[in-house]
Design a protein around this motif. Structure first.
Motif, PDB file in Angstrom:
ATOM      1  N   TYR A  33       0.840  -1.194   0.000  1.00  0.00           N
ATOM      2  CA  TYR A  33       0.000   0.000   0.000  1.00  0.00           C
ATOM      3  C   TYR A  33       0.874   1.242   0.000  1.00  0.00           C
ATOM      4  O   TYR A  33       1.948   1.258   0.591  1.00  0.00           O
ATOM      5  N   LYS A  34       0.393   2.304  -0.643  1.00  0.00           N
ATOM      6  CA  LYS A  34       1.106   3.578  -0.682  1.00  0.00           C
ATOM      7  C   LYS A  34       0.254   4.615   0.019  1.00  0.00           C
ATOM      8  O   LYS A  34      -0.956   4.728  -0.241  1.00  0.00           O
ATOM      9  N   ASP A  35       0.862   5.408   0.933  1.00  0.00           N
ATOM     10  CA  ASP A  35       0.105   6.462   1.604  1.00  0.00           C
ATOM     11  C   ASP A  35       0.297   7.794   0.879  1.00  0.00           C
ATOM     12  O   ASP A  35       0.981   7.877  -0.139  1.00  0.00           O
ATOM     13  N   LYS A  36      -0.292   8.860   1.413  1.00  0.00           N
ATOM     14  CA  LYS A  36      -0.253  10.172   0.757  1.00  0.00           C
ATOM     15  C   LYS A  36       1.143  10.782   0.724  1.00  0.00           C
ATOM     16  O   LYS A  36       1.396  11.711  -0.032  1.00  0.00           O
ATOM     17  N   ASN A  37       2.069  10.278   1.550  1.00  0.00           N
ATOM     18  CA  ASN A  37       3.451  10.764   1.571  1.00  0.00           C
ATOM     19  C   ASN A  37       4.386   9.899   0.731  1.00  0.00           C
ATOM     20  O   ASN A  37       5.598   9.991   0.863  1.00  0.00           O
ATOM     21  N   ASN A  38       3.802   9.027  -0.092  1.00  0.00           N
ATOM     22  CA  ASN A  38       4.536   8.101  -0.958  1.00  0.00           C
ATOM     23  C   ASN A  38       5.322   7.048  -0.201  1.00  0.00           C
ATOM     24  O   ASN A  38       6.229   6.426  -0.750  1.00  0.00           O
TER      25      ASN A  38
ATOM     26  N   LYS B 147      10.412   8.436  -4.506  1.00  0.00           N
ATOM     27  CA  LYS B 147      10.936   9.787  -4.684  1.00  0.00           C
ATOM     28  C   LYS B 147      11.076  10.014  -6.166  1.00  0.00           C
ATOM     29  O   LYS B 147      11.960   9.437  -6.804  1.00  0.00           O
ATOM     30  N   GLY B 148      10.183  10.815  -6.710  1.00  0.00           N
ATOM     31  CA  GLY B 148      10.148  10.989  -8.157  1.00  0.00           C
ATOM     32  C   GLY B 148       9.768   9.668  -8.801  1.00  0.00           C
ATOM     33  O   GLY B 148       8.758   9.071  -8.461  1.00  0.00           O
TER      34      GLY B 148
END
Length: 124
Positions: free
Chosen positions: A8-13, A45-46
């Motif tokens: 899972y990925k959160d809003k902060n990546n 990151k990017g």
């Protein structure tokens, strides 16, 4: 089992590996935090994925290449020093000692970055 985990990925990546038995709604509602039952396996990151130290220890997250170190090199790695590498691959490389994962290095043309957490390094 490997199939018992989801990513899972959160809003902060931040990327997390969670057991699939946890309701997905808990993540959406913010009920779970990093300190509760989950650990980030990395961050986006990017266009790059930066693996966390936890991911090197996570049994179902395996690296394509593992750089096996001897005792002296392993101690250098744990002191956050560069380690010798004959592997030409650029990018993240898992390092280990006698089959146990120690963490990551990031190799690039002309050098490497030791990714072992600085706060955990051996002092002597």
């Amino acid at each position: 089992q490997e199939s018992d985990y989801g990513v899972y990925k959160d809003k902060n990546n931040q990327i997390y590996a969670l057991t699939t038995t946890l309701p997905e709604q808990w993540l959406a509602l913010g009920i779970l935090t990093k300190a509760q039952w989950v650990n980030a396996i990395g961050v986006l990151k990017g266009k790059s994925f930066i693996p966390s130290h936890f991911s090197a220890m996570f049994p179902y997250f395996t690296a394509h290449q593992i750089l096996e170190l001897n005792l002296s090199e392993s101690l250098d790695y744990l002191r956050c020093n560069p380690v010798p590498s004959s592997v030409a691959t650029k990018g993240f490389l898992s390092v280990g000692y006698q089959g146990a994962s120690l963490g990551w290095i990031k190799q690039y043309e002309g050098g490497q970055t030791n990714m072992y957490p600085k706060d955990w390094r051996l002092r002597q």
